[in-house]
Design a protein around this motif. Structure first.
Motif, PDB file in Angstrom:
ATOM      1  N   GLU A   1     134.649 -36.838  76.362  1.00  0.00           N
ATOM      2  CA  GLU A   1     135.904 -37.077  77.084  1.00  0.00           C
ATOM      3  C   GLU A   1     137.014 -36.127  76.627  1.00  0.00           C
ATOM      4  O   GLU A   1     137.807 -35.652  77.435  1.00  0.00           O
ATOM      5  CB  GLU A   1     136.330 -38.526  76.887  1.00  0.00           C
ATOM      6  CG  GLU A   1     137.555 -38.931  77.668  1.00  0.00           C
ATOM      7  CD  GLU A   1     137.885 -40.402  77.458  1.00  0.00           C
ATOM      8  OE1 GLU A   1     139.068 -40.742  77.631  1.00  0.00           O
ATOM      9  OE2 GLU A   1     136.994 -41.195  77.134  1.00  0.00           O
ATOM     10  N   LYS A   2     137.044 -35.815  75.345  1.00  0.00           N
ATOM     11  CA  LYS A   2     138.101 -34.940  74.802  1.00  0.00           C
ATOM     12  C   LYS A   2     137.979 -33.495  75.293  1.00  0.00           C
ATOM     13  O   LYS A   2     138.930 -32.732  75.228  1.00  0.00           O
ATOM     14  CB  LYS A   2     138.085 -34.970  73.277  1.00  0.00           C
ATOM     15  CG  LYS A   2     136.822 -34.432  72.652  1.00  0.00           C
ATOM     16  CD  LYS A   2     136.894 -34.476  71.143  1.00  0.00           C
ATOM     17  CE  LYS A   2     135.624 -34.037  70.459  1.00  0.00           C
ATOM     18  NZ  LYS A   2     135.011 -32.853  70.890  1.00  0.00           N
ATOM     19  N   ASP A   3     136.798 -33.124  75.824  1.00  0.00           N
ATOM     20  CA  ASP A   3     136.571 -31.759  76.293  1.00  0.00           C
ATOM     21  C   ASP A   3     136.812 -31.589  77.791  1.00  0.00           C
ATOM     22  O   ASP A   3     136.458 -30.555  78.357  1.00  0.00           O
ATOM     23  CB  ASP A   3     135.137 -31.323  75.952  1.00  0.00           C
ATOM     24  CG  ASP A   3     134.908 -31.242  74.455  1.00  0.00           C
ATOM     25  OD1 ASP A   3     135.859 -30.897  73.732  1.00  0.00           O
ATOM     26  OD2 ASP A   3     133.778 -31.516  74.014  1.00  0.00           O
ATOM     27  N   ILE A   4     137.403 -32.589  78.438  1.00  0.00           N
ATOM     28  CA  ILE A   4     137.651 -32.541  79.887  1.00  0.00           C
ATOM     29  C   ILE A   4     139.131 -32.328  80.147  1.00  0.00           C
ATOM     30  O   ILE A   4     139.969 -33.010  79.563  1.00  0.00           O
ATOM     31  CB  ILE A   4     137.187 -33.851  80.570  1.00  0.00           C
ATOM     32  CG1 ILE A   4     135.689 -34.059  80.352  1.00  0.00           C
ATOM     33  CG2 ILE A   4     137.521 -33.825  82.060  1.00  0.00           C
ATOM     34  CD1 ILE A   4     135.195 -35.400  80.832  1.00  0.00           C
ATOM     35  N   ASP A   5     139.449 -31.397  81.037  1.00  0.00           N
ATOM     36  CA  ASP A   5     140.827 -31.154  81.474  1.00  0.00           C
ATOM     37  C   ASP A   5     140.887 -31.293  82.984  1.00  0.00           C
ATOM     38  O   ASP A   5     140.097 -30.675  83.701  1.00  0.00           O
ATOM     39  CB  ASP A   5     141.293 -29.745  81.102  1.00  0.00           C
ATOM     40  CG  ASP A   5     141.501 -29.567  79.615  1.00  0.00           C
ATOM     41  OD1 ASP A   5     141.994 -30.511  78.976  1.00  0.00           O
ATOM     42  OD2 ASP A   5     141.172 -28.484  79.102  1.00  0.00           O
TER      43      ASP A   5
END
Length: 165
Positions: free
Chosen positions: A78-82
């Protein structure tokens, strides 16, 4: 025997005339043909666009409220999604990073495998969105984005009657 009879079907004689007059053009054409023949039958991995970007599988559906976008992003955190919206363009970008390491002292080997990739998709929105109410949820490798219409865009279009001249 004529040189024309040796040419593959669909080729014209001007190909051989150009090759005779310019050896670099002939070499370039032969190299291109070699790579085309070599790559024929090789398929790219699922989602790979050939540009270095991975293209996630995406479903876009329009509802009365706006748009719903669902994207499959397997192996992504989730932290790697923009997700961003700029000038009516919604951009979905995700970084995929994986590293696997195996060691066996008895068999004397050490293996490290790394894979990296960037998923990216852009969508031109067909209406003015309500930017404050856009929601994105990520669960089990699936990203769901809800993009509601703004209050002005939600108004019904006025029907104009066409009269005979």
């Amino acid at each position: 025997m004529s040189i024309k009879s040796l040419l593959p079907f669909g080729r014209t004689t001007d190909v051989t005339q150009g090759a005779a007059s310019d050896p670099f053009t002939a070499m370039r054409r032969d190299m291109d043909r070699l790579f085309e023949d070599f790559s024929r039958g090789i398929s790219l991995p699922a989602g790979f666009s050939g540009t270095g970007m991975l293209s996630p599988k995406v479903n876009v559906s329009e509802t009365k409220k706006g748009l719903e976008i669902t994207a499959e992003l397997p192996g992504i955190d989730e932290k790697d999604i923009d997700v961003d919206l700029d000038d009516g363009i919604l951009t979905l970008k995700a970084e995929h990073k994986a590293e696997k390491e195996e060691k066996d002292e008895k068999k004397h080997y050490h293996l490290v495998e790394r894979s990296y990739g960037t998923y990216m998709r852009r969508f031109a929105l067909p209406f003015e969105p309500d930017e404050d109410k856009i929601e994105a949820k990520f669960e089990n490798g699936v990203l769901k984005i809800a993009i509601p219409r703004s209050a002005e865009a939600a108004k019904q279009a006025k029907k104009i009657a066409v009269k005979p001249a």
